[in-house]
Design a protein around this motif. Structure first.
Motif, PDB file in Angstrom:
ATOM      1  N   VAL A 145       0.852  -1.182   0.000  1.00 39.04           N
ATOM      2  CA  VAL A 145       0.000   0.000   0.000  1.00 39.04           C
ATOM      3  C   VAL A 145       0.885   1.228   0.000  1.00 39.04           C
ATOM      4  O   VAL A 145       1.795   1.339   0.838  1.00 39.04           O
ATOM      5  N   ASN A 146       0.638   2.129  -0.955  1.00 38.47           N
ATOM      6  CA  ASN A 146       1.427   3.344  -1.086  1.00 38.47           C
ATOM      7  C   ASN A 146       2.932   3.024  -1.124  1.00 38.47           C
ATOM      8  O   ASN A 146       3.748   3.662  -0.457  1.00 38.47           O
ATOM      9  N   GLY A 147       3.242   1.994  -1.885  1.00 36.55           N
ATOM     10  CA  GLY A 147       4.641   1.634  -2.104  1.00 36.55           C
ATOM     11  C   GLY A 147       5.308   0.899  -0.952  1.00 36.55           C
ATOM     12  O   GLY A 147       6.501   0.624  -1.005  1.00 36.55           O
ATOM     13  N   ARG A 148       4.523   0.538   0.084  1.00 37.15           N
ATOM     14  CA  ARG A 148       5.126  -0.143   1.232  1.00 37.15           C
ATOM     15  C   ARG A 148       4.597  -1.556   1.378  1.00 37.15           C
ATOM     16  O   ARG A 148       3.383  -1.772   1.339  1.00 37.15           O
ATOM     17  N   ALA A 149       5.469  -2.505   1.576  1.00 36.30           N
ATOM     18  CA  ALA A 149       5.029  -3.859   1.898  1.00 36.30           C
ATOM     19  C   ALA A 149       4.384  -3.802   3.272  1.00 36.30           C
ATOM     20  O   ALA A 149       4.884  -3.120   4.168  1.00 36.30           O
ATOM     21  N   THR A 150       3.239  -4.471   3.440  1.00 32.49           N
ATOM     22  CA  THR A 150       2.509  -4.341   4.697  1.00 32.49           C
ATOM     23  C   THR A 150       2.782  -5.480   5.671  1.00 32.49           C
ATOM     24  O   THR A 150       2.428  -5.392   6.837  1.00 32.49           O
TER      25      THR A 150
END
Ligand SMILES: Nc1ncnc2c1ncn2[C@@H]1O[C@H](COP(=O)(O)OP(=O)(O)OP(=O)(O)O)[C@@H](O)[C@H]1O
Ligand SMILES: [Mg+2]
Length: 356
Positions: free
Chosen positions: A66-71
Motif C-alpha cells: 500500500v502506497n509503495g510499502r510492503a505491509t
C-alpha cells in the motif's frame, strides 16, 4: 506507478469447522491517480478486500503493498501511519451523531495529533467549502440529507491528506440523482488532487460513471479486469455479463431474432461516432436493410456511447461493414453461441456459487 498491489492474496474465514474461502488468490494492481472500481455480486469478497486494503485485516497468504510499502509485519505506530494514508468513505456514512459537521471533519485531525485549533479550523473550513457544505458547519448529522452526510464523510476522509481514498459502497444508500452528484464530486477531487480512488460497488452504473479501470470480483477471484470501456461494452466472463444486465437481455433478444433475421452484428459507437448518421449512409450507399434487435445508449465517464444489435439483410453487407469500421464503429458478428451467452452466464454463476 503502482500504489496498491495484491499478489496471490487469499483469505479464509472460520478456523475450525466450516471454513469460508472469501478470497482465493487475488492479483490486483492499482495505479497512482486512477479511479479504480472493484465490482462484484453479494458475497464475492468485496468487503473482505476492503478490510485488507485498509489494513484492518491481514492476508492469509500472498503479499499486499500500500502506497509503495510492503505491509507484512508492519505494526504499531507504523501501521497507524500507513492507515492514515488511506481515507475511508462508508456506505452508511458513519458520522458521529453527537458532533457537528465541523467537529466530525476535525476529528481525524485531532486523532492524528494536530494541536493548533487555528490550523484545524482552517483545514475544516477549506474541506467543507470544497464539498459545498460551508453553510452547514454547525449542523448535526441528523439535520442533513443523505447526500450531504456523504459529503461530510468525504471531507472527513480527506482531512489527513490521504494518498488513497477507499470508498465502500459509498453511494449505495443514495438515490440515483444524489449518487450522480456524489460521484461527480469524487471525480473532481480525483482530478484536482491526483488522488487515487478505489471504489467498491455492486453496481455497474457507478463504475461506468467515474472509473477508469475496473476489476470484477467473483467468488473470491478477479475474473476480469481492464479499462471500463472494454469491460462494460465487451464483457467476457459470465459474472461480468450478469453485472452488465442490459447486455445480457440484449443478447437474449438477439438470440430470438437469430432464427428469423439475416446476419446479426453488434455495433458499438463511441465518442463522436455515436451521433453520426452512419446507418442511413450504409443503407443508401450499400443497399443494406437493417432491423434493430436491441440496444442501449448512455455515457462512460461523460463520453457518449451506443451499442446496437442489428440484423442486416440484402445489399452489400461486406462493404457496409467496412464503411462502419472506417467510421470508427466497432463491429462484432454475433453467432447463435454468443446470443445464448446470456443464458449461459446465469448457469455458470449458479455453478460457481454452488462450488463456493
Ligand atoms: N466474519 C466472517 N466470518 C465468516 N464468513 C465471512 C465473514 N465475513 C465474510 N464472510 C464470508 O466471506 C465471503 C465474502 O464476504 P464479503 O463480505 O467480503 O462479500 P461482499 O462482496 O462484501 O458481499 P456484500 O455485497 O453482500 O457486502 C462470503 O461468503 C461471506 O459469507
Ligand atoms: Mg460487503
Amino acid at each position: 506507478m503502482t500504489i496498491i498491489s495484491l499478489t496471490n492474496v487469499t483469505k479464509t474465514y472460520g478456523g475450525s469447522g466450516r471454513s469460508v474461502p472469501a478470497l482465493r488468490g487475488v492479483d490486483l494492481a492499482v495505479q497512482s491517480g486512477e479511479v479504480f472500481g472493484i465490482i462484484g455480486a453479494s458475497g464475492a469478497g468485496k468487503s473482505t478486500l476492503v478490510r485488507l486494503i485498509n489494513l484492518l485485516e491481514r492476508p492469509e497468504t500472498g503479499t499486499l503493498t500500500v502506497n509503495g510499502r510492503a505491509t507484512a509485519g508492519v505494526g504499531g505506530r507504523e501501521l497507524l501511519k500507513l492507515r492514515r494514508e488511506i481515507g475511508m468513505v462508508f456506505q452508511h456514512f458513519n458520522l458521529l451523531s453527537a458532533k457537528t459537521v465541523a467537529e466530525n471533519v476535525a476529528f481525524p485531525l485531532q486523532l492524528a495529533g494536530v494541536r493548533s485549533r487555528a490550523a484545524i479550523a482552517a483545514r475544516v473550513d477549506a474541506l467543507l467549502t470544497r464539498v459545498g457544505l460551508s453553510a452547514h458547519a454547525d449542523k448535526y448529522p441528523r439535520q442533513l440529507s443523505g447526500g450531504q452526510k456523504q459529503r461530510v464523510g468525504i471531507a472527513r476522509a480527506l482531512a489527513c491528506r490521504p494518498a488513497i481514498l477507499l470508498c465502500d459502497e459509498a453511494t449505495s444508500a443514495l438515490d440515483p440523482e444524489t449518487t450522480r452528484s456524489v460521484l461527480r464530486l469524487l471525480s473532481e477531487i480525483n482530478q484536482e488532487l491526483g488522488l487515487t480512488i478505489v471504489l467498491i460497488t455492486h453496481t455497474m452504473d457507478v463504475v461506468r460513471q467515474i472509473c477508469h479501470r475496473v476489476a470484477v470480483l467473483d467468488a473470491g477471484r478477479i475474473v476480469e479486469t481492464g479499462p471500463v470501456e472494454a469491460v462494460f461494452l465487451h464483457p467476457r466472463h459470465p459474472a461480468t455479463l450478469a453485472l452488465v444486465r442490459e447486455a445480457v437481455r440484449e443478447e437474449k433478444a438477439a438470440g430470438n431474432a437469430l432464427r428469423t433475421a439475416g446476419d446479426v452484428f453488434r455495433l458499438t459507437f463511441r465518442g463522436a461516432a455515436t451521433y453520426s448518421p452512419i446507418l442511413g449512409h450504409i443503407a443508401r450507399e450499400h443497399g443494406v436493410d437493417f432491423a434493430i434487435l436491441g440496444g442501449q445508449i448512455g455515457t462512460i465517464r461523460d463520453e457518449p456511447f451506443a451499442q446496437l444489435t442489428i440484423a442486416f439483410s440484402g445489399g452489400d453487407v461486406r462493404s457496409a461493414l467496412a464503411r462502419l469500421d472506417a467510421a470508427g464503429v466497432d463491429v462484432e458478428e454475433l453467432t447463435p453461441a454468443d446470443a445464448t451467452l446470456g443464458a449461459q452466464a446465469d448457469v455458470v454463476s449458479r455453478e460457481l456459487a454452488d462450488v463456493a
